[in-house]
Write an enzyme that holds these catalytic residues in place. Sequence first.
Site, PDB file in Angstrom:
ATOM      1  N   TYR A   1      34.385  44.522  40.453  1.00 36.98           N
ATOM      2  CA  TYR A   1      33.417  43.904  39.559  1.00 36.98           C
ATOM      3  C   TYR A   1      32.014  44.423  39.818  1.00 36.98           C
ATOM      4  O   TYR A   1      31.039  43.736  39.589  1.00 36.98           O
ATOM      5  CB  TYR A   1      33.440  42.388  39.748  1.00 36.98           C
TER       6      TYR A   1
ATOM      7  N   LYS B   1      46.614  45.700  47.997  1.00 32.82           N
ATOM      8  CA  LYS B   1      47.578  46.619  47.408  1.00 32.82           C
ATOM      9  C   LYS B   1      47.383  47.961  48.103  1.00 32.82           C
ATOM     10  O   LYS B   1      47.163  49.002  47.474  1.00 32.82           O
ATOM     11  CB  LYS B   1      47.303  46.725  45.896  1.00 32.82           C
TER      12      LYS B   1
ATOM     13  N   ASP C   1      51.632  41.878  44.611  1.00 32.24           N
ATOM     14  CA  ASP C   1      52.674  41.507  43.673  1.00 32.24           C
ATOM     15  C   ASP C   1      53.696  40.589  44.338  1.00 32.24           C
ATOM     16  O   ASP C   1      54.196  39.638  43.731  1.00 32.24           O
ATOM     17  CB  ASP C   1      53.343  42.734  43.026  1.00 32.24           C
TER      18      ASP C   1
ATOM     19  N   ASP D   1      40.085  36.793  41.925  1.00 34.98           N
ATOM     20  CA  ASP D   1      39.903  36.161  40.630  1.00 34.98           C
ATOM     21  C   ASP D   1      41.243  35.723  40.067  1.00 34.98           C
ATOM     22  O   ASP D   1      41.442  34.569  39.685  1.00 34.98           O
ATOM     23  CB  ASP D   1      39.249  37.196  39.703  1.00 34.98           C
TER      24      ASP D   1
ATOM     25  N   ASP E   1      42.760  31.758  40.011  1.00 38.00           N
ATOM     26  CA  ASP E   1      43.068  31.093  38.742  1.00 38.00           C
ATOM     27  C   ASP E   1      44.536  30.736  38.651  1.00 38.00           C
ATOM     28  O   ASP E   1      44.916  29.715  38.069  1.00 38.00           O
ATOM     29  CB  ASP E   1      42.674  31.995  37.574  1.00 38.00           C
TER      30      ASP E   1
END
Lengths: 365, 378
Positions: free
Chosen positions: A156, A203, A236, A260, A264
């Site tokens: 971001y 990851k 994942d 993020d 959520d």
Amino acid sequence: MAFQLLTRALRSRPDQILSSPSAFSAVRAFSSAPITATLFPGDGIGPEIAEAVKQIFREAEVPIEWEEHYVGTEVDPRTQSFLTWESLESVRRNRVGLKGPMATPIGKGHRSLNLTLRKELNLYANVRPCYSLPGYKTLYDDVNLITIRENTEGEYSGLEHQVVRGVVESLKIITRQASLRVAEYAFHYAKAHGRERVSAIHKANIMQKTDGLFLKCCREVAEKYPEITYEEVVIDNCCMMLVKNPALFDVLVMPNLYGDIISDLCAGLIGGLGLTPSCNIGEGGIALAEAVHGSAPDIAGKNLANPTALLLSGVSMLRHLELHDKADRIQKAVLDTIAEGKYRTADLGGKSTTSDFTKAICDHL
Amino acid sequence: MLEQMAKRSVPLLKQLLSSSAAASSSCSSRFTSHRSVTYMPRPGDGSPRAVTLIPGDGIGPLVTGAVEQVMEAMHAPVYFERYDVHGDMPKVPQEVIDSIKKNKVCLKGGLATPMGGGVSSLNVQLRKQLDLYASLVNCFNLPGLPTRHENVDIVVIRENTEGEYAGLEHEVVPGVVESLKVITKFCSERIAKYAFEYAYLNNRRKVTAVHKANIMKLADGLFLESCREVATKYPGIKYNEIIVDNCCMQLVSKPEQFDVMVTPNLYGNLVANTAAGIAGGTGVMPGGNVGADHAVFEQGASAGNVGNEKVTEQKKANPVALLLSSAMMLRHLQFPSFADRLETAVKHVIFEGKHRTKDLGGNSTTQEVVDAVIAALD
């Protein structure tokens, strides 16, 4: 059975939500002088729910004086946004704040409000405790985890450019400094709240250098806290385990984008953004608690909004200030009211108004 | 909201219970496919086709062995050319690539990727070399397998070659690392075209694009632009967009609203694994990767299973995902009847519930499940 275990666990661990020992904040002595805190009511339903919070805090006799600041109607050239310099100075001075939902006005020539707050106050960690609310049933009953998300860099950073027509590059930046900072906070938080496990989500099998650096920093910090179990989980795998068995996780620490999405996702597990508290931690011990839901302009002013998210965020702010007994009282009142089920706002499936809900909580205090 | 959901699921539950309460003979007839002559092959279509087989690491050899056994039991017109590839090799051997280019179809177990080291993932290499630009995972509720969410039938179509997995990273100065996410119009357009074409050919009603364009305005904005352009060419299919964090929240609360989802690379990985998790786990979801010329079928959402040594040693890996993927492969090779028979047998075994591996709540070994599937073949 799970419900009883959960309530017992919640009661026996009063500092569940958030607290910030001396290393990270100025020590607040137990003085009777009121503490000043900045309040940003925000837009849409913001003012109503801020009013509800003020009313409940008054009933509970919380020694806080609110300094209210509103988003301006024109761009302040000193901050390049609709937030005035005075508002930011106020948060810097008071060290704590509570923020309602803010709708970013569309247009050019100014920065988004959240971005302004983040950059100016150097809010580097976003902490979101997610626990199943007893009495509000979702498909998941045993959620009890905290997500800690790095808030300043990662994907971001906003650094994008068009290389040639039809080809766009976006930069993801990971620095050692920011990763160490958020890892330190995560482990410190885990220790302060008696949490046993910290999981770093990454990851690194694909993004070897970037997430690899993040993991290296987490490992370094983990060595300093040998009593806390540290593990690394690929994102994942983490998503899949979260939806199958959320009880497997305790504290999660993640870079920006993954944080993020996962935070959520966890909010979705317990019932949505209308019930989730959140707190942003900045350098020097600044804490800005906020309600992460939207400003809901369609129900603004109609006395229908659900103040739970802002209330629980206020509770986390109280814990940061080490006013644990007040925090416990208010939290218990909120949970009891929701568990009772008689007064629930529309988004929880009930028919009460904001004022009824607020009054019910005050009665429960 | 919850009462409405309960009201809607009560008749469905009643139907399921009543049909399972009926005699088991009628149960098997429920799953038998009709034997009507609908597929008219060209003469010579029945000659055996070669398929490259890569067992891989971890549970790979177990589950591909299961597929081989079942294929033989069915006398399917498929024979496997097996190649040994392991995750710690520097690159995929040229003979394997040549074999796949010749056969056009490959079945793969899993290839483990070492963490953080200098070796790039072989799975990603294979996809890039063969330009397998679409990855498809079909997540659906299996009858008889209880999950928290009902009515899940989601297909996640994920761009497979660029995005965050471009592998372009470098250290700017010590302690600062940059990773490039590349989005091109070319790749976004072709994945959008594939997604809509898939929806069109499989009678799906809705395509949802998953993005984060409010933050990554140029990159994901370009992806969305391509999706919108393609959407105008398919007026019969509904198109909408959803931000990835909202998408994950909706997946865990109301998954029935999603049909086909098209995503860039990283979000696709997360969404596929989340959807697989809510519908029964990665042990049962089929999937594959397809490009213009080649197709590689593997377990749909393969989060983390490959390296699980305990499962490998005890031979308790779940073969269902790879079996269902091999059924997809049979359809791809235009052997629909064999595909139907295999799927029916697998679903019957799951429905019965007597032979289930650990991830589905049972205690069977891989071999027991395979034997049950072979016994259920008609």
